[in-house]
Design a protein around this motif. Sequence first.
Motif, PDB file in Angstrom:
ATOM      1  N   UNK A  63       0.869  -1.183   0.000  1.00 18.82           N
ATOM      2  CA  UNK A  63       0.000   0.000   0.000  1.00 18.82           C
ATOM      3  C   UNK A  63       0.903   1.229   0.000  1.00 18.82           C
ATOM      4  N   UNK A  64       0.834   2.012  -1.085  1.00 23.69           N
ATOM      5  CA  UNK A  64       1.683   3.193  -1.236  1.00 23.69           C
ATOM      6  C   UNK A  64       0.980   4.402  -0.618  1.00 23.69           C
ATOM      7  N   UNK A  65       1.706   5.290   0.063  1.00 25.41           N
ATOM      8  CA  UNK A  65       1.077   6.503   0.609  1.00 25.41           C
ATOM      9  C   UNK A  65       0.285   7.254  -0.451  1.00 25.41           C
ATOM     10  N   UNK A  66      -0.877   7.766  -0.065  1.00 24.76           N
ATOM     11  CA  UNK A  66      -1.779   8.415  -1.006  1.00 24.76           C
ATOM     12  C   UNK A  66      -1.326   9.859  -1.278  1.00 24.76           C
ATOM     13  N   UNK A  83      -2.759   5.268   4.134  1.00 22.08           N
ATOM     14  CA  UNK A  83      -1.980   4.061   3.855  1.00 22.08           C
ATOM     15  C   UNK A  83      -1.733   3.256   5.126  1.00 22.08           C
ATOM     16  N   UNK A  84      -1.378   3.947   6.212  1.00 21.27           N
ATOM     17  CA  UNK A  84      -1.105   3.248   7.479  1.00 21.27           C
ATOM     18  C   UNK A  84      -2.335   2.494   7.973  1.00 21.27           C
ATOM     19  N   UNK A  85      -3.498   3.139   7.858  1.00 24.52           N
ATOM     20  CA  UNK A  85      -4.723   2.490   8.298  1.00 24.52           C
ATOM     21  C   UNK A  85      -5.026   1.238   7.504  1.00 24.52           C
ATOM     22  N   UNK A  86      -4.826   1.321   6.188  1.00 22.18           N
ATOM     23  CA  UNK A  86      -5.079   0.144   5.345  1.00 22.18           C
ATOM     24  C   UNK A  86      -4.066  -0.952   5.621  1.00 22.18           C
ATOM     25  N   UNK A  87      -2.799  -0.573   5.783  1.00 27.97           N
ATOM     26  CA  UNK A  87      -1.768  -1.571   6.087  1.00 27.97           C
ATOM     27  C   UNK A  87      -2.088  -2.275   7.401  1.00 27.97           C
ATOM     28  N   UNK A  88      -2.495  -1.501   8.403  1.00 28.96           N
ATOM     29  CA  UNK A  88      -2.818  -2.093   9.697  1.00 28.96           C
ATOM     30  C   UNK A  88      -3.951  -3.098   9.617  1.00 28.96           C
ATOM     31  N   UNK A  89      -4.971  -2.796   8.830  1.00 22.73           N
ATOM     32  CA  UNK A  89      -6.108  -3.702   8.743  1.00 22.73           C
ATOM     33  C   UNK A  89      -5.825  -4.888   7.821  1.00 22.73           C
ATOM     34  N   UNK A  90      -5.197  -4.632   6.681  1.00 20.27           N
ATOM     35  CA  UNK A  90      -4.928  -5.720   5.748  1.00 20.27           C
ATOM     36  C   UNK A  90      -3.869  -6.682   6.282  1.00 20.27           C
ATOM     37  N   UNK A  91      -2.938  -6.189   7.100  1.00 17.63           N
ATOM     38  CA  UNK A  91      -1.898  -7.064   7.644  1.00 17.63           C
ATOM     39  C   UNK A  91      -2.463  -8.088   8.619  1.00 17.63           C
ATOM     40  N   UNK A  92      -3.662  -7.842   9.128  1.00 23.75           N
ATOM     41  CA  UNK A  92      -4.316  -8.803  10.018  1.00 23.75           C
ATOM     42  C   UNK A  92      -5.200  -9.781   9.257  1.00 23.75           C
ATOM     43  N   UNK A  93      -5.239  -9.640   7.936  1.00 26.77           N
ATOM     44  CA  UNK A  93      -6.117 -10.469   7.119  1.00 26.77           C
ATOM     45  C   UNK A  93      -5.397 -11.725   6.666  1.00 26.77           C
ATOM     46  N   UNK A  95      -4.057 -14.787   4.552  1.00 30.81           N
ATOM     47  CA  UNK A  95      -3.843 -14.963   3.124  1.00 30.81           C
ATOM     48  C   UNK A  95      -3.076 -13.841   2.457  1.00 30.81           C
ATOM     49  N   UNK A  96      -2.758 -12.764   3.195  1.00 33.04           N
ATOM     50  CA  UNK A  96      -2.047 -11.632   2.610  1.00 33.04           C
ATOM     51  C   UNK A  96      -0.695 -11.434   3.288  1.00 33.04           C
ATOM     52  N   UNK A  97       0.283 -11.067   2.481  1.00 31.37           N
ATOM     53  CA  UNK A  97       1.570 -10.625   3.007  1.00 31.37           C
ATOM     54  C   UNK A  97       1.676  -9.152   2.651  1.00 31.37           C
ATOM     55  N   UNK A  98       1.566  -8.272   3.648  1.00 33.19           N
ATOM     56  CA  UNK A  98       1.526  -6.831   3.419  1.00 33.19           C
ATOM     57  C   UNK A  98       2.868  -6.213   3.795  1.00 33.19           C
ATOM     58  N   UNK A  99       3.450  -5.481   2.846  1.00 31.73           N
ATOM     59  CA  UNK A  99       4.742  -4.836   3.066  1.00 31.73           C
ATOM     60  C   UNK A  99       4.586  -3.702   4.084  1.00 31.73           C
ATOM     61  N   UNK A 100       5.596  -3.493   4.913  1.00 32.22           N
ATOM     62  CA  UNK A 100       5.538  -2.477   5.961  1.00 32.22           C
ATOM     63  C   UNK A 100       5.555  -1.069   5.373  1.00 32.22           C
ATOM     64  N   UNK A 101       5.061  -0.104   6.151  1.00 36.97           N
ATOM     65  CA  UNK A 101       5.009   1.288   5.718  1.00 36.97           C
ATOM     66  C   UNK A 101       6.409   1.871   5.523  1.00 36.97           C
ATOM     67  N   UNK A 102       7.399   1.395   6.284  1.00 43.80           N
ATOM     68  CA  UNK A 102       8.763   1.885   6.135  1.00 43.80           C
ATOM     69  C   UNK A 102       9.331   1.541   4.764  1.00 43.80           C
ATOM     70  N   UNK A 103       8.891   0.431   4.206  1.00 43.31           N
ATOM     71  CA  UNK A 103       9.361   0.017   2.888  1.00 43.31           C
ATOM     72  C   UNK A 103       8.647   0.759   1.762  1.00 43.31           C
ATOM     73  N   UNK A 104       7.377   1.106   1.975  1.00 45.59           N
ATOM     74  CA  UNK A 104       6.602   1.739   0.909  1.00 45.59           C
ATOM     75  C   UNK A 104       6.723   3.266   0.901  1.00 45.59           C
TER      76      UNK A 104
END
Length: 204
Positions: A63-66, A83-93, A95-104
């Motif tokens: 998820x790239x910053x908007x 972006x942080x909010x989406x990363x936080x929620x999707x990372x708990x889902x 089946x998904x591997x979500x890249x950290x905000x520091x990387x994006x």
Amino acid sequence: PLAGELDGAHMAADGFHPGPAVYSAWGAAAAARIVEWFGPASQPFSLPRLESPDSELLLPLAVIPFLDLLSSDTANGIGDLIADGMIGQLSQTPGLHVVSRLSTAPFRSRTLAPAEIAGRLGVRFIVSGSYALVGSEVLVSAELADAQSALVMWSGRVRGDCRDLLDVGSELTHELADAVHRKLLDADLDGLAVLQLCLERHGA
């Protein structure tokens, strides 16, 4: 109250042709596990935590910053909050591997093509978007893209009070994460169905 409005800009189901690498590790057992995790697509969105995920079943997502549509100033941090909010929620889902905000975060300026960003982050799917802030109201536009095919899988918009983004349970980011989650799930189940049909036709 939040007035959500998701646009129906979906790609036709028969227009999305995932590469074989994504589904090579999937089979009937994986399909059953997805349904067990998520339930039918018609069920309400939930974010159960997966204790021991099987790495071969995880879909790589960033998820790239908007971007701010009305200003080049990123000091207000709203794009990062979305972006942080989406990363936080999707990372708990599951089946998904979500890249950290520091990387994006370094890709906020969008100077690279989506395929190059995906290659550097080691993902296939990218969520990006923009927002417009008028007073205390924010309109957020987002899209989910398959970097491998350069096709947009889903796009939508939500509108609400920008102060909602400060809440841990932000309705704005929840609605966006819900839509992304459902589209990825639908795409993978469609891919599993195609794979199963091919196996049956070839007598596997």
